[in-house]
Design an enzyme around this catalytic site. Sequence first.
Site, PDB file in Angstrom:
ATOM      1  N   ILE A 108       0.891  -1.114   0.055  1.00 40.59           N
ATOM      2  CA  ILE A 108      -0.071  -0.104   0.098  1.00 40.59           C
ATOM      3  C   ILE A 108       0.851   1.159   0.112  1.00 40.59           C
ATOM      4  O   ILE A 108       1.519   1.676   1.038  1.00 40.59           O
ATOM      5  CB  ILE A 108      -0.915  -0.063   1.068  1.00 40.59           C
ATOM      6  CG1 ILE A 108      -1.766  -1.210   1.062  1.00 40.59           C
ATOM      7  CG2 ILE A 108      -1.698   1.344   1.246  1.00 40.59           C
ATOM      8  CD1 ILE A 108      -2.706  -1.210   2.380  1.00 40.59           C
ATOM      9  N   ALA A 159      -2.955   0.999  -4.167  1.00 39.76           N
ATOM     10  CA  ALA A 159      -2.374  -0.371  -3.465  1.00 39.76           C
ATOM     11  C   ALA A 159      -2.070  -1.165  -4.554  1.00 39.76           C
ATOM     12  O   ALA A 159      -2.741  -1.230  -5.590  1.00 39.76           O
ATOM     13  CB  ALA A 159      -3.508  -0.613  -2.712  1.00 39.76           C
ATOM     14  N   LYS A 160      -0.846  -1.922  -4.501  1.00 38.51           N
ATOM     15  CA  LYS A 160      -0.540  -3.069  -5.365  1.00 38.51           C
ATOM     16  C   LYS A 160      -0.539  -4.278  -4.774  1.00 38.51           C
ATOM     17  O   LYS A 160      -0.125  -4.543  -3.424  1.00 38.51           O
ATOM     18  CB  LYS A 160       0.758  -2.743  -5.966  1.00 38.51           C
ATOM     19  CG  LYS A 160       1.094  -1.571  -6.843  1.00 38.51           C
ATOM     20  CD  LYS A 160       2.331  -0.885  -6.585  1.00 38.51           C
ATOM     21  CE  LYS A 160       2.411   0.040  -5.506  1.00 38.51           C
ATOM     22  NZ  LYS A 160       3.651   0.875  -5.428  1.00 38.51           N
ATOM     23  N   TYR A 166      20.190   0.823   9.392  1.00 45.93           N
ATOM     24  CA  TYR A 166      19.434   1.854   9.650  1.00 45.93           C
ATOM     25  C   TYR A 166      19.291   2.216  10.780  1.00 45.93           C
ATOM     26  O   TYR A 166      18.875   1.291  11.899  1.00 45.93           O
ATOM     27  CB  TYR A 166      18.054   1.796   8.977  1.00 45.93           C
ATOM     28  CG  TYR A 166      17.257   3.020   8.256  1.00 45.93           C
ATOM     29  CD1 TYR A 166      18.026   3.713   7.198  1.00 45.93           C
ATOM     30  CD2 TYR A 166      16.331   3.601   8.933  1.00 45.93           C
ATOM     31  CE1 TYR A 166      17.348   4.911   6.713  1.00 45.93           C
ATOM     32  CE2 TYR A 166      16.029   4.740   8.618  1.00 45.93           C
ATOM     33  CZ  TYR A 166      16.348   5.507   7.345  1.00 45.93           C
ATOM     34  OH  TYR A 166      15.975   6.582   6.829  1.00 45.93           O
ATOM     35  N   GLY A 215      10.559   3.387   5.799  1.00 44.60           N
ATOM     36  CA  GLY A 215       9.462   2.879   4.990  1.00 44.60           C
ATOM     37  C   GLY A 215       9.452   1.484   4.602  1.00 44.60           C
ATOM     38  O   GLY A 215      10.573   1.028   4.303  1.00 44.60           O
ATOM     39  N   ASP A 275       8.536  -0.046   2.315  1.00 43.33           N
ATOM     40  CA  ASP A 275       8.767  -0.312   0.657  1.00 43.33           C
ATOM     41  C   ASP A 275      10.169  -0.193   0.614  1.00 43.33           C
ATOM     42  O   ASP A 275      10.695  -0.815  -0.427  1.00 43.33           O
ATOM     43  CB  ASP A 275       7.648   0.811   0.002  1.00 43.33           C
ATOM     44  CG  ASP A 275       7.970   2.118   0.388  1.00 43.33           C
ATOM     45  OD1 ASP A 275       8.592   2.433   1.378  1.00 43.33           O
ATOM     46  OD2 ASP A 275       7.794   2.759  -0.441  1.00 43.33           O
ATOM     47  N   ARG A 276      10.637   0.740   1.076  1.00 49.50           N
ATOM     48  CA  ARG A 276      12.257   0.890   1.047  1.00 49.50           C
ATOM     49  C   ARG A 276      13.079  -0.562   1.442  1.00 49.50           C
ATOM     50  O   ARG A 276      13.916  -0.869   0.690  1.00 49.50           O
ATOM     51  CB  ARG A 276      12.806   1.859   1.802  1.00 49.50           C
ATOM     52  CG  ARG A 276      12.180   3.445   1.428  1.00 49.50           C
ATOM     53  CD  ARG A 276      12.636   4.519   2.307  1.00 49.50           C
ATOM     54  NE  ARG A 276      13.766   4.769   2.356  1.00 49.50           N
ATOM     55  CZ  ARG A 276      14.622   5.388   3.347  1.00 49.50           C
ATOM     56  NH1 ARG A 276      14.054   5.940   4.448  1.00 49.50           N
ATOM     57  NH2 ARG A 276      15.995   5.410   3.263  1.00 49.50           N
ATOM     58  N   THR A 324       6.026  28.114 -20.835  1.00 52.35           N
ATOM     59  CA  THR A 324       6.163  27.631 -19.301  1.00 52.35           C
ATOM     60  C   THR A 324       6.040  26.145 -19.385  1.00 52.35           C
ATOM     61  O   THR A 324       6.509  25.571 -18.657  1.00 52.35           O
ATOM     62  CB  THR A 324       5.082  28.350 -18.674  1.00 52.35           C
ATOM     63  OG1 THR A 324       5.565  29.864 -18.872  1.00 52.35           O
ATOM     64  CG2 THR A 324       5.148  28.145 -17.161  1.00 52.35           C
TER      65      THR A 324
END
Length: 241
Positions: free
Chosen positions: A7, A12-13, A86, A93, A95-96, A171
């Site tokens: 998520i 969300a996958k 870490y 996170g 996901d990281r 622009t």
Amino acid sequence: MNLIIDIGNTVAKIAVYDKDTQLEYLRGSNHSLDFMKILCNKYKIEKCIIASVITLSNTIRRQLANIEFQVLELNYKTPVPIDNKYKSPETLGMDRLAAVVGANYIKPGHNILVIDAGTALTYEFIDANGVYWGGNISPGIYTRFRALNACCDKLPLIDKGGDMPDMGFNTETAIRAGVIKGVEFEIQGYISMMQKKYPDLLVFLTGGDNFSFDTNLKSIIFADRFLVLKGLNRILNYNVK
């Protein structure tokens, strides 16, 4: 079979894996997992892992509570098959973390830079011994577009599709070229910096955005849009035998 749920900040996958083989993949709302029923009815799911970078909604909590198979909710205390250095793991996170686990599983014994280009643009380093040392976080492409629009009164919100000259002729093209080329140069800079320290460096590029790179960089880059899902699947199998 494994049900893998990632998520993110935007969507969300969800995927189904049979060992290391992905059988199906869906994207949907990150506030409800209604589409999870489709996969649960189609496959004989034995276990599930869910990782989220946002607070899970009450709807998702109820949906997870109603499923019959085992669910692992990934957090910083969950055992993982790498050495995580870490210094504030409770703020990392998931996901990281999953991305570096996935990269290390696919290419063990290598120094790897993982680049995830989504709402945020993240850079992670895991060494050849499977030690994760951390990484950096930067705004992603759409975040930069939105920031320019929100912080600069006369700058429009534009899409990344369209003309992108070296130097913008209006622009819209000035914003598009500035943001996208800026991100590409940033990524190339990180790769060059890490290559000086680790000449044998491999790079995994994942996430929703695609980039163009010069010939020298292409030879070390592995594009894998499912890297986080693969990492989550690896963590699930590592925890549930």
